[in-house]
Design a protein around this motif. Structure first.
Motif, PDB file in Angstrom:
ATOM      1  N   ARG A  54      51.552  43.594  40.903  1.00 27.69           N
ATOM      2  CA  ARG A  54      53.008  43.687  40.970  1.00 27.69           C
ATOM      3  C   ARG A  54      53.681  42.314  40.880  1.00 27.69           C
ATOM      4  NH1 ARG A  54      55.472  46.141  46.122  1.00 27.69           N
ATOM      5  NH2 ARG A  54      53.971  47.806  45.715  1.00 27.69           N
ATOM      6  N   SER A  55      52.931  41.241  41.154  1.00 29.55           N
ATOM      7  CA  SER A  55      53.510  39.894  41.053  1.00 29.55           C
ATOM      8  C   SER A  55      53.371  39.312  39.658  1.00 29.55           C
ATOM      9  CB  SER A  55      52.832  38.965  42.065  1.00 29.55           C
ATOM     10  OG  SER A  55      51.469  38.790  41.748  1.00 29.55           O
ATOM     11  N   GLY A  56      52.731  40.036  38.742  1.00 29.93           N
ATOM     12  CA  GLY A  56      52.547  39.560  37.376  1.00 29.93           C
ATOM     13  C   GLY A  56      51.109  39.257  37.030  1.00 29.93           C
ATOM     14  N   SER A  57      50.243  39.162  38.040  1.00 31.84           N
ATOM     15  CA  SER A  57      48.815  38.921  37.852  1.00 31.84           C
ATOM     16  C   SER A  57      48.080  39.595  38.996  1.00 31.84           C
ATOM     17  CB  SER A  57      48.523  37.418  37.847  1.00 31.84           C
ATOM     18  OG  SER A  57      47.128  37.162  37.798  1.00 31.84           O
ATOM     19  N   PRO A  58      46.902  40.154  38.763  1.00 30.57           N
ATOM     20  CA  PRO A  58      46.182  40.819  39.852  1.00 30.57           C
ATOM     21  C   PRO A  58      45.850  39.856  40.991  1.00 30.57           C
ATOM     22  CG  PRO A  58      45.248  41.412  37.720  1.00 30.57           C
ATOM     23  CD  PRO A  58      46.195  40.279  37.468  1.00 30.57           C
ATOM     24  N   GLN A  59      46.384  40.147  42.184  1.00 31.46           N
ATOM     25  CA  GLN A  59      46.170  39.317  43.361  1.00 31.46           C
ATOM     26  C   GLN A  59      45.900  40.221  44.560  1.00 31.46           C
ATOM     27  OE1 GLN A  59      46.126  35.836  43.282  1.00 31.46           O
ATOM     28  NE2 GLN A  59      46.305  36.103  41.060  1.00 31.46           N
ATOM     29  N   VAL A  60      45.515  39.610  45.687  1.00 28.18           N
ATOM     30  CA  VAL A  60      45.137  40.371  46.884  1.00 28.18           C
ATOM     31  C   VAL A  60      46.347  40.571  47.784  1.00 28.18           C
ATOM     32  CG1 VAL A  60      43.607  40.477  48.882  1.00 28.18           C
ATOM     33  CG2 VAL A  60      42.830  39.375  46.770  1.00 28.18           C
ATOM     34  N   TRP A  61      46.474  41.790  48.283  1.00 30.58           N
ATOM     35  CA  TRP A  61      47.527  42.168  49.218  1.00 30.58           C
ATOM     36  C   TRP A  61      46.883  42.823  50.426  1.00 30.58           C
ATOM     37  CZ3 TRP A  61      53.018  42.325  47.711  1.00 30.58           C
ATOM     38  CH2 TRP A  61      53.245  41.799  46.438  1.00 30.58           C
ATOM     39  N   THR A  75      47.821  33.701  45.679  1.00 30.67           N
ATOM     40  CA  THR A  75      48.722  33.362  44.564  1.00 30.67           C
ATOM     41  C   THR A  75      47.952  32.470  43.601  1.00 30.67           C
ATOM     42  OG1 THR A  75      49.599  31.498  45.848  1.00 30.67           O
ATOM     43  CG2 THR A  75      50.844  33.573  45.906  1.00 30.67           C
ATOM     44  N   LEU A  76      46.793  32.924  43.201  1.00 34.94           N
ATOM     45  CA  LEU A  76      45.921  32.146  42.336  1.00 34.94           C
ATOM     46  C   LEU A  76      46.417  32.160  40.900  1.00 34.94           C
ATOM     47  CD1 LEU A  76      42.501  33.439  43.721  1.00 34.94           C
ATOM     48  CD2 LEU A  76      43.716  31.359  44.376  1.00 34.94           C
ATOM     49  N   THR A  77      46.094  31.116  40.169  1.00 33.43           N
ATOM     50  CA  THR A  77      46.418  31.061  38.741  1.00 33.43           C
ATOM     51  C   THR A  77      45.638  32.116  37.977  1.00 33.43           C
ATOM     52  OG1 THR A  77      46.835  28.685  38.905  1.00 33.43           O
ATOM     53  CG2 THR A  77      46.464  29.589  36.699  1.00 33.43           C
ATOM     54  N   ASP A  78      44.413  32.379  38.412  1.00 34.55           N
ATOM     55  CA  ASP A  78      43.538  33.314  37.716  1.00 34.55           C
ATOM     56  C   ASP A  78      43.540  34.688  38.387  1.00 34.55           C
ATOM     57  OD1 ASP A  78      42.531  31.437  35.778  1.00 34.55           O
ATOM     58  OD2 ASP A  78      41.409  30.503  37.408  1.00 34.55           O
ATOM     59  N   VAL A  96      36.998  36.259  41.258  1.00 33.45           N
ATOM     60  CA  VAL A  96      38.107  35.743  40.456  1.00 33.45           C
ATOM     61  C   VAL A  96      37.584  35.415  39.059  1.00 33.45           C
ATOM     62  CG1 VAL A  96      39.852  33.936  40.272  1.00 33.45           C
ATOM     63  CG2 VAL A  96      39.194  34.819  42.526  1.00 33.45           C
ATOM     64  N   ALA A  97      38.371  35.756  38.040  1.00 34.76           N
ATOM     65  CA  ALA A  97      37.969  35.546  36.645  1.00 34.76           C
ATOM     66  C   ALA A  97      38.775  34.396  36.039  1.00 34.76           C
ATOM     67  CB  ALA A  97      38.179  36.819  35.837  1.00 34.76           C
ATOM     68  N   ASP A 112      45.204  36.617  56.252  1.00 34.60           N
ATOM     69  CA  ASP A 112      46.530  36.018  56.110  1.00 34.60           C
ATOM     70  C   ASP A 112      46.576  35.045  54.936  1.00 34.60           C
ATOM     71  OD1 ASP A 112      45.017  33.912  57.033  1.00 34.60           O
ATOM     72  OD2 ASP A 112      46.242  33.518  58.817  1.00 34.60           O
ATOM     73  N   GLY A 113      45.474  34.977  54.162  1.00 35.54           N
ATOM     74  CA  GLY A 113      45.414  34.105  52.993  1.00 35.54           C
ATOM     75  C   GLY A 113      44.865  32.720  53.278  1.00 35.54           C
TER      76      GLY A 113
END
Length: 626
Positions: A54-61, A75-78, A96-97, A112-113
């Motif tokens: 939902r943030s524009g790239s697959p990330q962990v929630w 909020t990783l680049t990859d 992560v790819a 909490d990241g």
């Protein structure tokens, strides 16, 4: 590999009176619709981690497992591929790819990241992440660092980053499970596509015992210990056509007995399974001609009973909570976003946990596909999913959409490309030609090696059927596909040069010689039975390679590829584009510098979908880009 379908985005059917510019904006809006997957419960069951784009790239929630606000913690680049919560503490493991490629790296972090640490070397080696051991001490992982042509099965220590090889030998090896006492592991070893074995490995001595003896080819996807370690639950099509579920009993010396089948269906294939931590219940997922059904196995009685109706047509990823009271699934449908749903087993009620955004898009306007059956040139039964614009009854433009794999399947899930084309008055037909999964082992192996010519002939059979039934209008036909589906596009426009008015090839194979030379060594090693051995069958592979028939092409093409694709290297696209430009055949080339084998980043998905839809609209409807 099995599970990630091409074109799993979405699209609104815009009103017929909308201007082309409005339609193009609608296409872009739909391609931005989010999705969520990879659910993983916290040990106490109060929270759940997942991956969302939902943030524009697959990330962990992370969010409360009872529902509520979700918080993005990476909020990783990859892009992140999956997340796994430790069964014993507040550690998360993710893979992560980098650049969307296959040199996947494994990290751990807190919910909490914080405390993000990479555990793998961070080079060009390929790594895989399967999850945690039951005691939370190790990660089940794989790596081709020792041998680029193989994957070793590893246990990775999240505290130190050190790894222990459980199996280091030829083949694609992976740790499916480790017994509760840590003394034994179930390891899968894939030697060729569609054929693997499961082994019981003594963790102290390294001794292997074969759990799945079989003749011919066989696939064994599930391998999980009972809590007492005396039984290994498996999925199998060894010695049978369709995947079923069973178990292997181990005696006091851990010698395996014969496999016992506990759940099978003549009308469906097993499509995934998981045993709860208590060992009392297994969730069994079935693939019924593309649609999903769920059942439960009572391990004490052996009784299999139907589960509540799934929330959408296509369901995958089964995850029990630690106490076994809830089951998380990922579900999607042609008019339902890809999201996480949780089943309360006592009440039999599914609750939707995530609601992926679809701003400005009315999902109710999406068109549902219908299942179509027909015959191949040799009388073989084929099927596919047909999506037609509402109110259309006579012949018209049709795009034929071929899945990847080839061990893949067209299913009635969300597709932005499909719904966008339907909004333009173009029907879409997604065939399951021979070689597809979901219809038994015999059907899946009908395209191996030299038999691939018959799979290509199924392209013509698919077109002929829709023309004969008054759906498809000759002269207004298109063809699209990604990966192996891209190969089918190139085979279609070379073998039937007068059939298609336009084609879209997404990261497809065009030359088996360069594919085997430039793909990852482990991919080449497992593909020799499926495609052919380049050392022994070079002439056959050359005859099946569209690169040697590009002079036949009359069809305008759009070619899309990721620069970081190590599965089907970008040289496959470059060969096509250079040849067609040299012959003045219309060709467009879209290269994504920050993607690998498929698109993960939202801007690239939008660009791809809009470009494909504009291309087919131009050549099948005679409309310029909007």
């Amino acid at each position: 590999m099995r599970r990630l379908a091409l074109f799993a985005a979405l699209l609104v059917a815009a009103p017929a009176w909308a201007a082309d510019g409005d339609l193009d904006r609608s296409v872009a809006a739909i391609a931005r619709i989010g999705s969520a997957g990879s659910p993983s419960f916290s040990p106490d069951g109060t929270r759940i981690a997942f991956v969302s784009n939902r943030s524009g790239s697959p990330q962990v929630w992370v969010m409360p497992a009872a529902g509520g606000d979700a918080k993005q913690i990476t909020t990783l680049t990859d892009p992140v591929q999956s997340v796994h919560w430790s069964p014993t503490n507040d550690d998360l493991a993710i893979d992560v790819a980098p650049g969307g490629g296959l040199n996947v790296q494994i990290y751990v972090l807190k919910p909490d990241g914080s405390a993000l640490r990479r555990l793998t070397p961070g080079g060009q080696e390929n790594n895989s992440l399967a999850g945690w051991t039951k005691d939370g001490r190790f990660l089940r992982a794989g790596s081709n660092q020792r041998d680029p042509a193989a994957f070793d099965a590893l246990l990775l220590d999240p505290r130190t980053g050190t790894s222990k090889a459980i199996v280091a030998k030829a083949g694609n090896n992976g740790v499916l499970d480790v017994s509760m006492d840590g003394k034994y592991a179930v390891v899968t070893r894939l030697i060729s596509r569609g054929d693997n074995n499961l082994y019981l490995v003594d963790m102290k001595s390294g001794a292997e015992t074969l759990l799945t003896p079989h003749e011919g080819t066989g696939s064994f996807y599930w391998g999980q210990f009972s809590p007492d370690g005396n039984r290994v639950y498996v999925s199998t099509n060894g010695g049978r056509d369709r995947i079923a579920f069973g178990y292997v009993e181990l005696d006091k010396s851990h010698k395996p007995g014969p496999m016992k089948i506990v759940a099978s269906r003549d009308d469906a294939e097993g499509d995934g399974a998981i045993l709860d931590r208590q060992g009392k219940r297994a969730a069994l997922l079935w693939n019924v001609a593309g649609r999903s059904e769920l059942s439960f196995l009572d391990t004490a009685t052996g009784k299999v009973s139907p589960a509540p109706k799934l929330p959408a047509d296509v369901t995958y990823t089964l995850r029990f909570s630690k106490d076994g009271s809830r089951l998380a699934v990922v579900a999607t449908g042609s008019a339902i976003t890809t999201d996480i749903h949780v089943l309360d087993i006592a009440s039999g009620t599914f609750t939707r946990l995530t609601n992926s955004p679809h701003d400005g898009v009315d999902l109710a306007s999406f068109v549902e596909p219908t299942l179509v059956t027909y015959k191949a040139h040799d009388g073989l039964d084929l099927s596919g999913w047909l999506t037609r614009p509402r109110g259309v009854t006579g012949p018209g433009p049709v795009v034929f959409s071929f899945h990847g794999g080839p061990e893949g399947q067209s299913r009635p899930g969300l597709s932005d490309v499909t719904q966008a084309l339907v909004a333009r008055g173009i029907s879409v037909f997604a065939p399951n030609v021979r070689g597809s999964t979901g219809f038994g082992k015999k059907f899946m192996n009908l395209d191996n090696g030299a038999l691939r010519v018959n799979s290509v002939r199924d392209i013509k059979a698919s077109v002929d059927h829709l023309v004969a039934t008054g759906v498809a209008q000759p002269g207004r036909l298109g063809i699209v596909g990604g990966s192996y589906g891209g190969y089918m596009v190139m085979a279609g426009v070379t073998e039937y040069p007068d059939m298609f008015a336009a084609g879209a090839n997404l990261f497809g194979i065009v030359n088996f010689a360069t594919f085997f030379k430039h793909t990852q060594p482990w991919m080449a090693a497992i593909s020799k039975v499926e495609y052919g051995d380049p050392d022994k069958e070079a002439a056959m592979l050359a005859s099946l390679s569209p690169i040697h028939k590009l002079d036949r092409i009359k069809t305008p093409l759009i070619v899309l590829h990721g620069a970081n694709d190590t599965n089907v290297p970008v040289i496959e696209a470059e060969q096509i584009v250079a040849s067609l430009k040299g012959r003045n055949v219309p060709v467009e080339y879209v290269l994504f510098p920050d993607e690998g084998h498929g698109w993960r980043k939202m801007p690239n998905r939008v660009k791809s979908t809009v470009s494909i839809v504009q291309f087919f609209d131009r050549y099948l409807n005679g409309k310029p880009p909007g």
